[in-house]
Design a protein around this motif. Sequence first.
Motif, PDB file in Angstrom:
ATOM      1  N   GLU A   1      20.055  24.135  50.120  1.00 46.56           N
ATOM      2  CA  GLU A   1      20.868  24.203  48.904  1.00 46.56           C
ATOM      3  C   GLU A   1      22.003  23.181  48.873  1.00 46.56           C
ATOM      4  O   GLU A   1      22.738  23.109  47.887  1.00 46.56           O
ATOM      5  CB  GLU A   1      21.402  25.623  48.714  1.00 46.56           C
TER       6      GLU A   1
ATOM      7  N   HIS B   1      29.038  29.249  46.896  1.00 38.40           N
ATOM      8  CA  HIS B   1      27.799  29.890  46.464  1.00 38.40           C
ATOM      9  C   HIS B   1      27.599  31.165  47.266  1.00 38.40           C
ATOM     10  O   HIS B   1      27.648  31.142  48.498  1.00 38.40           O
ATOM     11  CB  HIS B   1      26.619  28.937  46.689  1.00 38.40           C
TER      12      HIS B   1
ATOM     13  N   HIS C   1      25.527  35.272  47.414  1.00 38.82           N
ATOM     14  CA  HIS C   1      24.381  36.097  47.031  1.00 38.82           C
ATOM     15  C   HIS C   1      24.885  37.515  46.772  1.00 38.82           C
ATOM     16  O   HIS C   1      24.631  38.425  47.558  1.00 38.82           O
ATOM     17  CB  HIS C   1      23.348  36.145  48.161  1.00 38.82           C
TER      18      HIS C   1
END
Length: 189
Positions: A59, A78, A80
């Motif tokens: 990523e 980023h 989750h």
Amino acid sequence: MDRFGWVPSFGGNISARLDGRSIAITRSGGRKGFLGRDNIIAVDLEGRPLNAGDRPSAETLLHCHVYRDLPEVGAVLHGHSVAATVLSRLVTGPAITLAGYEMIKAFEIHHTHDVRVSVPVFENSQDMERLVHDIGPELPRHIPGYILRGHGAYAWGRTVDNAMANLEALEFLLQCELETLKVRGLSAA
Ligand SMILES: [Zn+2]
């Protein structure tokens, strides 16, 4: 991010701009709540490691995409989170519309008094080059972030603190939407 439960297991990644040509980013693997210096590597804006042998996460390309398109951005986060993951599976369209929330004003670049904002949702893929292509050359300007469906959220800002404030606002709003759906029932989606 770890304290909020947004980087379970080896999920998520964190980066900051070093200069006009390189960024520091968490390497592949590694639990983000327990980072040491060894867990962070330097890559150029195409995602190539500056030190041969370092293995960037897949990523990394999505982070580089943000730094290339938005020169004022100094950090990209980023995670989750449950809210971003679940809500983006329930809402089938290309965006999640957030309206009527005071917290919308928290977004660093959201200067208007409009209290409606549309968070882009892109289809998830394991092919990062394809994902960058699908997101398109121009990232959203009206909100400092986007969501990958069934995967998680990206947010950015001028500094790490700004990026974290934007991610906190985004996650707060997604959590509110998810709680609302839970109370109203899924038919509201
Ligand atoms: Zn991810």
